[in-house]
Scaffold this motif. Structure first.
Motif, short mmCIF file in Angstrom:
data_model
loop_
_atom_site.label_atom_id
_atom_site.label_comp_id
_atom_site.label_asym_id
_atom_site.label_seq_id
_atom_site.Cartn_x
_atom_site.Cartn_y
_atom_site.Cartn_z
N GLN A 1 37.34 60.06 37.58
CA GLN A 1 36.80 59.06 38.51
C GLN A 1 35.47 58.50 38.02
OE1 GLN A 1 36.96 61.50 42.08
NE2 GLN A 1 38.78 60.41 42.81
N SER B 1 36.21 56.24 35.10
CA SER B 1 36.81 55.00 35.59
C SER B 1 35.76 54.08 36.19
CB SER B 1 37.88 55.32 36.63
OG SER B 1 38.41 54.13 37.19
N GLN C 1 35.42 50.49 34.49
CA GLN C 1 35.92 49.29 35.17
C GLN C 1 35.02 48.09 34.94
OE1 GLN C 1 38.57 48.42 36.55
NE2 GLN C 1 39.66 50.31 37.04
N GLN D 1 39.58 40.43 39.66
CA GLN D 1 39.97 41.82 39.53
C GLN D 1 40.51 42.36 40.85
OE1 GLN D 1 36.93 44.96 39.30
NE2 GLN D 1 37.93 45.73 37.46
N LEU E 1 41.77 46.11 42.40
CA LEU E 1 41.89 47.55 42.21
C LEU E 1 42.80 48.09 43.30
CD1 LEU E 1 38.18 48.48 41.38
CD2 LEU E 1 40.08 48.10 39.80
N THR F 1 45.48 51.29 44.80
CA THR F 1 45.93 52.67 44.78
C THR F 1 47.39 52.73 45.21
OG1 THR F 1 45.36 53.15 47.09
CG2 THR F 1 43.62 53.46 45.45
N ASN G 1 44.35 46.82 38.16
CA ASN G 1 44.26 48.18 37.63
C ASN G 1 44.32 49.15 38.79
OD1 ASN G 1 44.02 50.34 35.89
ND2 ASN G 1 41.92 49.89 35.26
N GLU G 2 44.71 50.39 38.50
CA GLU G 2 44.68 51.41 39.55
C GLU G 2 43.24 51.77 39.86
OE1 GLU G 2 46.74 55.58 40.92
OE2 GLU G 2 47.11 54.83 38.91
N ASN G 3 42.95 51.95 41.15
CA ASN G 3 41.59 52.28 41.55
C ASN G 3 41.36 53.78 41.43
OD1 ASN G 3 39.03 52.22 42.56
ND2 ASN G 3 39.56 51.41 44.57
N ASP G 4 41.16 54.23 40.20
CA ASP G 4 41.01 55.66 39.92
C ASP G 4 39.73 56.25 40.51
OD1 ASP G 4 43.35 56.30 38.32
OD2 ASP G 4 42.51 54.96 36.82
N THR G 5 38.77 55.41 40.88
CA THR G 5 37.50 55.94 41.38
C THR G 5 37.64 56.57 42.75
OG1 THR G 5 36.90 53.78 42.31
CG2 THR G 5 36.18 54.25 40.07
N ARG H 1 47.91 58.96 43.40
CA ARG H 1 47.80 58.18 42.17
C ARG H 1 49.18 57.82 41.65
NH1 ARG H 1 46.19 59.76 37.68
NH2 ARG H 1 45.20 57.81 37.08
#
Length: 291
Positions: free
Chosen positions: A79, A82, A86, A106, A108, A110, A140-144, A151
């Motif tokens: 996280q 990321s 980002q 952008q 983000l 999930t 993009n995947e919001n990994d934060t 996920r």
């Protein structure tokens, strides 16, 4: 015109970019490669196509920015990487696409954003509005904020969800492989390339192998899952090598790839959303009598 060329000239196309294409082993942006991708996107836009980009790379770029010597394993480390990556990732796309006259935005997302109906519809409306305004959405995947339980795990499946969400005609999976093989060609010299897949059968599933990249997270199995989701919703999928100067143009000129044909009768939008669910919401138990 070949079937692959026709698929790549569809009116709405989603391009999925793997981490190994965007970032090198040291966690630096492959700037020359990204310039080539930008030229591809500009060419598609010039002939009237709408483009959505689903990109990996934030963790790989953030790892370098934070001075992490090894690939992060713990969730909080991913996280943090990321969060740092980002910013670099978004700026790289904004700068490179801006040089060819394109605007970017952008998004983000999930897994929860695509599984919850209202949030799914909100995300879809945002993508539709951006495309109508002539903007290239970069997803993009919001990994934060995503925990292990919510996920996607890789952006192949995210790209399929986005393609369905955007009602795209074609999903292009750009990777470090030039398509599907009957077995892993790195281990089996007799492996043969599969140019066209009409249906992802158990025999096709059995061909999947893990990734050979030290940067990416998705392997061939995740790509087949993505292809299965997208084609069932009426979206063709092209899986090809992306580590060339202008990957989409190369595919159009006959570059080796695997073309997963879309089903001829896509479901209605709500059924597509239900069918593409990745999270298990419940189970149905059938006893012997009912069976």
């Amino acid at each position: 015109m070949s079937t692959v060329e026709a698929a790549l000239k569809a009116s709405r196309i989603v391009l999925k970019i793997g981490s190994a294409l965007l970032a090198d082993e040291q966690g630096r942006v492959r700037e020359t490669w990204l310039d080539g991708l930008a030229a591809d996107v500009a060419r598609l836009r010039a002939r009237g196509q709408q483009v959505v980009i689903v990109t990996s790379g934030a963790i790989a770029l953030g790892r370098r920015a934070l001075g992490m010597r090894t690939r992060p394993v713990r969730l909080e480390e991913k996280q943090a990487a990321s969060a740092a990556g980002q910013i670099i990732l978004a700026h790289a796309y904004q700068e490179r696409l801006g040089r060819v006259g394109l605007k970017t935005a952008q998004l983000l997302i999930t897994l929860e954003d695509t599984e919850a109906r209202r949030r799914y519809l909100n995300a879809r409306a945002t993508i539709e509005t951006l495309l109508r305004l002539g903007v290239v959405p970069v997803v993009n995947e919001n990994d934060t904020v995503a925990t292990a339980e919510i996920r996607f795990g890789d952006n192949d499946r995210l790209s399929a969800r986005v393609a369905i969400m955007a009602s795209a005609d074609t999903l292009v999976l750009l990777s470090d492989v030039d398509g599907l093989y009957t077995s892993d060609p790195r281990r089996d010299p007799t492996a043969s390339h599969v140019p066209t897949v009409e249906e992802i059968s158990p025999a096709i599933d059995a061909m999947a192998e893990g990734t050979g990249s030290g940067v990416g997270t998705g392997g061939m199995r995740s790509k087949l899952i993505a292809a299965k989701l997208a084609t069932a919703a009426g979206c063709a999928v092209v899986l090809g090598r992306g580590d060339v100067a202008t990957p989409v143009a190369t595919l159009e000129r006959g570059g080796r790839c695997t073309h997963f044909l879309a089903r001829t009768s896509p479901r209605r939008a709500r059924k597509e959303w239900i069918a593409a669910s990745l999270g298990v919401m419940g189970k149905v138990h059938i006893d012997g009598g009912a069976l």
